[in-house]
Design a protein around this motif. Structure first.
Motif, mmCIF file in Angstrom:
data_model
loop_
_atom_site.group_PDB
_atom_site.id
_atom_site.type_symbol
_atom_site.label_atom_id
_atom_site.label_comp_id
_atom_site.label_asym_id
_atom_site.label_seq_id
_atom_site.Cartn_x
_atom_site.Cartn_y
_atom_site.Cartn_z
ATOM 1 N N GLY A 180 41.222 33.240 49.604
ATOM 2 C CA GLY A 180 42.182 34.198 50.160
ATOM 3 C C GLY A 180 42.674 35.236 49.172
ATOM 4 N N TYR A 181 42.172 35.213 47.930
ATOM 5 C CA TYR A 181 42.706 36.119 46.898
ATOM 6 C C TYR A 181 42.606 37.588 47.325
ATOM 7 N N GLN A 182 41.448 37.994 47.830
ATOM 8 C CA GLN A 182 41.270 39.410 48.220
ATOM 9 C C GLN A 182 42.166 39.767 49.403
ATOM 10 N N LEU A 216 54.684 40.489 37.876
ATOM 11 C CA LEU A 216 54.983 39.517 36.815
ATOM 12 C C LEU A 216 53.838 38.513 36.669
ATOM 13 N N GLY A 217 53.247 38.477 35.480
ATOM 14 C CA GLY A 217 52.020 37.693 35.272
ATOM 15 C C GLY A 217 50.867 38.501 35.832
ATOM 16 N N CYS A 218 50.754 39.735 35.334
ATOM 17 C CA CYS A 218 49.854 40.719 35.979
ATOM 18 C C CYS A 218 48.384 40.488 35.657
ATOM 19 N N SER A 219 48.066 39.677 34.653
ATOM 20 C CA SER A 219 46.671 39.477 34.209
ATOM 21 C C SER A 219 45.996 40.827 33.993
ATOM 22 N N LEU A 220 44.907 41.085 34.713
ATOM 23 C CA LEU A 220 44.174 42.342 34.490
ATOM 24 C C LEU A 220 44.674 43.479 35.374
ATOM 25 N N VAL A 249 53.871 42.873 33.624
ATOM 26 C CA VAL A 249 54.191 42.017 32.475
ATOM 27 C C VAL A 249 53.235 40.828 32.400
ATOM 28 N N ASP A 250 52.791 40.521 31.189
ATOM 29 C CA ASP A 250 52.026 39.288 30.954
ATOM 30 C C ASP A 250 52.262 38.880 29.501
ATOM 31 N N ASN A 251 52.324 37.573 29.254
ATOM 32 C CA ASN A 251 52.532 37.162 27.854
ATOM 33 C C ASN A 251 51.220 36.979 27.105
ATOM 34 N N LEU A 259 54.972 37.909 42.229
ATOM 35 C CA LEU A 259 54.555 36.800 41.362
ATOM 36 C C LEU A 259 53.287 36.260 42.029
ATOM 37 N N ASN A 260 52.144 36.839 41.675
ATOM 38 C CA ASN A 260 50.894 36.427 42.333
ATOM 39 C C ASN A 260 50.216 35.355 41.482
ATOM 40 N N PHE A 261 50.493 34.094 41.809
ATOM 41 C CA PHE A 261 49.941 32.936 41.094
ATOM 42 C C PHE A 261 50.407 32.876 39.641
HETATM 43 C C1 GEK Z 1 46.439 38.577 39.772
HETATM 44 N N1 GEK Z 1 48.734 38.062 39.105
HETATM 45 O O1 GEK Z 1 45.278 38.886 39.455
HETATM 46 N N2 GEK Z 1 55.176 35.109 31.054
HETATM 47 C C2 GEK Z 1 54.292 36.090 31.344
HETATM 48 N N3 GEK Z 1 53.046 35.850 31.839
HETATM 49 C C3 GEK Z 1 52.698 34.561 32.031
HETATM 50 C C4 GEK Z 1 53.562 33.494 31.755
HETATM 51 C C5 GEK Z 1 54.851 33.803 31.237
HETATM 52 N N4 GEK Z 1 55.740 32.853 30.957
HETATM 53 N N5 GEK Z 1 52.922 32.328 32.052
HETATM 54 C C6 GEK Z 1 51.694 32.672 32.507
HETATM 55 N N6 GEK Z 1 51.552 34.010 32.493
HETATM 56 C C7 GEK Z 1 47.328 37.966 38.722
HETATM 57 C C8 GEK Z 1 46.894 36.539 38.467
HETATM 58 S S1 GEK Z 1 47.069 34.496 36.650
HETATM 59 C C9 GEK Z 1 46.748 33.262 37.819
HETATM 60 C C10 GEK Z 1 47.838 35.754 37.635
HETATM 61 C C11 GEK Z 1 45.686 32.296 37.476
HETATM 62 C C12 GEK Z 1 50.392 34.796 32.924
HETATM 63 C C13 GEK Z 1 49.062 34.367 32.344
HETATM 64 O O2 GEK Z 1 48.848 34.913 31.049
HETATM 65 C C14 GEK Z 1 48.077 34.879 33.382
HETATM 66 O O3 GEK Z 1 47.587 36.164 33.067
HETATM 67 C C15 GEK Z 1 48.898 34.914 34.675
HETATM 68 O O4 GEK Z 1 50.244 34.609 34.311
HETATM 69 C C16 GEK Z 1 48.446 33.935 35.748
HETATM 70 O O5 GEK Z 1 46.889 38.738 40.917
HETATM 71 O O6 GEK Z 1 45.017 32.417 36.442
HETATM 72 O O7 GEK Z 1 45.489 31.307 38.299
#
Ligand code: GEK
Length: 246
Positions: A42-44, A67-71, A92-94, A135-137
């Motif tokens: 369901g991601y797409q 928040l937790g934007c990954s790529l 934002v991503d850490n 907050l997508n995953f």
């Molecule tokens: C997508 N939203 O493609 N602070 C910041 N980032 C964080 C933290 C934190 N405390 N903990 C984890 N992350 C994206 C997919 S991936 C989901 C999100 C997955 C970041 C982490 O570095 C990673 O990039 C993301 O949250 C989760 O729609 O991999 O299943």
């Protein structure tokens, strides 16, 4: 996500003697688009829905937080929908490796909407004047005892009528239906070409890193911080996306 350098995820294809805890490092970044597509049913559809919800809910001159934007897949989807709406996106991503790649990726598409990329823990981010927070995953990777404070901060920073889109892996308390739904996810991964070794090593690596809640825990938390309008707007097997409106 049509990513340049879109490599196949083979991270867990070879047997590991000592399997470490999963980390969002450089090796994950280069296979991430393939990994998330083949692992999250369901991601797409969720991305497409976030685009439609952006059109419905985002107001001019407000902020949008990914928040937790990954790529940056969510940010890119939102930015495409904004067109001429004057807004600022804060992504934002850490993981520095993720943010560096996200910046390069988004730079390949023209837009006048400003994206402010931040390498930081989402616990440190101030939320203000927001019409949409996504907050997508990501919440599933936050320590359970910190989740309520984060959701409260998001609620407080949203304008009235603003929304949180929260997508999470979920589990059910009932072992019979939980086992059935988990089996569906397992079959989804097998159908997408993951071997039994890859599936079991990935699962071991994510143990104590990805901690899922039940749908009820998610909804109760949203209500507790003040959201009066809460619903699951999409579910695919054990992956659900919640919409909470202030
Ligand atoms: C997508 N939203 O493609 N602070 C910041 N980032 C964080 C933290 C934190 N405390 N903990 C984890 N992350 C994206 C997919 S991936 C989901 C999100 C997955 C970041 C982490 O570095 C990673 O990039 C993301 O949250 C989760 O729609 O991999 O299943």
């Amino acid at each position: 996500m049509n990513q340049q350098n879109n490599h196949k995820d083979t991270l867990f294809a070879q047997p590991y003697e000592a399997l470490g805890a999963f980390q969002f490092d450089e090796s994950v970044v280069s296979v991430f688009p393939d990994m998330i597509q083949r692992s999250v049913p369901g991601y797409q559809t969720i991305l497409a829905g976030i685009g439609e919800l952006t059109t419905q809910l985002v107001k001019p001159n407000t902020r949008i937080y990914d928040l937790g934007c990954s790529l940056g897949a969510v940010t890119l989807t939102i930015r495409r929908k904004l067109e001429t709406t004057p807004c600022q996106i804060i992504a934002v991503d850490n993981s520095a490796a993720m943010i560096e790649r996200a910046k390069t990726y988004l730079a390949a598409f023209h837009s006048d909407v400003k994206v402010d990329f931040q390498i930081d823990d989402i616990a440190n981010i101030e939320i203000q004047n927001a019409s949409l927070v996504v907050l997508n995953f990501t919440l599933q990777f936050i320590a359970p005892e910190q989740r309520e404070a984060l959701i409260q901060k998001i609620y407080d920073g949203l304008n009235p009528g603003g929304a949180l889109i929260l997508s999470e892996k979920i589990h059910l308390d009932d072992p019979i239906t939980q086992s059935a739904i988990e089996h569906l996810h397992l079959q989804f991964k097998r159908a997408n070409g993951y071997s039994e070794l890859e599936i079991s090593q990935k699962r071991a690596s994510l143990e104590n890193v990805l901690i899922s809640d039940t749908p009820e825990q998610n909804i109760d938390r949203l209500k507790k911080v003040g959201f009066k309008h809460n619903a699951i707007w999409l579910q695919a097997y054990n992956f659900a996306s919640f919409l909470a409106i202030k």
